[in-house]
Scaffold this motif. Structure first.
Motif, short mmCIF file in Angstrom:
data_model
loop_
_atom_site.label_atom_id
_atom_site.label_comp_id
_atom_site.label_asym_id
_atom_site.label_seq_id
_atom_site.Cartn_x
_atom_site.Cartn_y
_atom_site.Cartn_z
N ALA A 1 0.84 -1.20 0.00
CA ALA A 1 0.00 0.00 0.00
C ALA A 1 0.87 1.26 0.00
N ARG B 1 4.05 1.38 -1.01
CA ARG B 1 4.81 1.38 -2.26
C ARG B 1 3.99 1.95 -3.40
N PHE B 2 2.78 1.45 -3.60
CA PHE B 2 1.96 1.91 -4.70
C PHE B 2 1.55 3.37 -4.54
N SER B 3 1.17 3.74 -3.31
CA SER B 3 0.73 5.12 -3.08
C SER B 3 1.86 6.10 -3.37
N ASN C 1 -0.69 2.72 -10.18
CA ASN C 1 -0.10 2.66 -8.84
C ASN C 1 -1.01 3.33 -7.81
N GLY D 1 -2.85 1.62 -4.66
CA GLY D 1 -2.62 2.11 -3.31
C GLY D 1 -3.91 2.44 -2.59
N THR E 1 -4.87 0.25 0.76
CA THR E 1 -4.65 0.93 2.05
C THR E 1 -5.69 0.56 3.11
#
Length: 302
Positions: A49, A51-53, A196, A200, A204
């Motif tokens: 979460a 990483r993607f955010s 991404n 995220g 999350t």
């Protein structure tokens, strides 16, 4: 004195495709090692979460600063759906599996991507399935199977983790076919940012509900792995992946995933000290030949 007419000789453009393929394979295969390090120090859903955010914010933030939004709302929606399949589901399931399987075996299972992608691409996308491609895919399967069979005989990986990794494989195959099926236009860079950020946003609340924030062990290894996963994995590797899908086709681009087992095992050996035997490395031979057969252009008929 007569002057000879000047003749401009066109310069041959440097072919960047082999470089893109090489960088993609190195980044993608090392990501399994970085992911293994990450989930050792942090719950996988929290790690992903974050990483993607962060990757989404960095990409879209840089785009906003440049003021160059070349993506329609329709394509942004498609990329958001792809982000759920290619990012949230693929890596969410895969990282959960990495808690109980080795980085090498995780890469091995996901490397079966070309087989299922080729079959679905022939069925849904009209990509031709020639005897040459079928032979190459078969050789890839044989090589990967030789390595997997030997690794499983050691008995160091759990069935629970293997099932999560198989579900991860199904997610990236679905995402690959959806990308080619819907063929979103516009900037792949911006599309990657949308993917991404969407992943995220989806992960999350799930991470905060089911994962323990207090289980995070902040170490230099975690920080280094996280930095690589954001910059080298989510930003650069995924951009290269969709670039290869566009220029090579789903079957040919996915065939490069056959390189992930030997590269993943090499990185796992060098960084994590995971055991690798000569019998593992012998599987590289049919894998390399299979990639050559799948990706070699067909001869033009004059």
């Amino acid at each position: 004195m007569s002057l000879a007419p000047s003749i401009s000789v066109p310069r041959s453009r440097f072919n960047t495709l082999p470089l893109a393929i090489g960088v993609f394979c190195l980044l993608w295969s090392y990501a399994f090692v970085a992911g293994k390090i990450g989930v050792t120090h942090c719950p996988p859903l929290i790690l992903l979460a974050a990483r993607f955010s962060l990757a989404g914010i960095l990409i879209l933030g840089a785009t906003a600063i440049r003021g160059d939004w070349s993506l329609s709302w329709r394509d942004a929606l498609i990329f958001a759906v792809l982000g759920i399949a290619n990012n949230a589901l693929y890596l969410g399931l895969g990282y959960t599996g990495l808690q109980s399987v080795s980085a090498g075996l995780g890469g091995l299972i996901v490397s079966a991507n070309p087989v299922f992608t080729a079959a679905l691409a022939a069925l849904l996308l009209g990509e031709g399935m020639t005897w040459r491609k079928a032979s190459g895919l078969s050789l890839g399967i044989i090589g990967v199977t030789l390595i997997v069979w030997h690794r499983l005989s050691v008995g160091m990986d759990s069935l629970h983790g293997i099932l999560f990794t198989l579900a991860s494989l199904a997610s990236i195959v679905a995402g690959t076919i959806l990308f080619k099926l819907f063929a979103p236009k516009g900037s792949l860079w911006i599309g990657n940012g949308v993917q991404n950020l969407a992943a995220g946003i989806v992960l999350t609340p799930v991470a905060l509900t089911f994962a323990d924030v207090h289980a995070i062990d902040v170490t230099p290894s975690l920080i280094g792995a996280f930095a690589f996963l954001v910059l080298g994995g989510s930003i650069l590797a995924y951009w290269l992946w969709f670039h290869l899908l566009k220029v090579c086709g789903a079957t040919a681009a996915s065939a490069y995933h056959f390189l992930m087992p030997p590269l993943g095992m090499l990185f796992a050996f060098l960084v994590l000290g995971e055991h690798v035997e000569m019998r593992d490395l012998l599987g590289i031979i049919p894998v390399a030949l299979g990639i050559y057969l799948v990706t070699r252009p067909a001869k033009a008929i004059v």
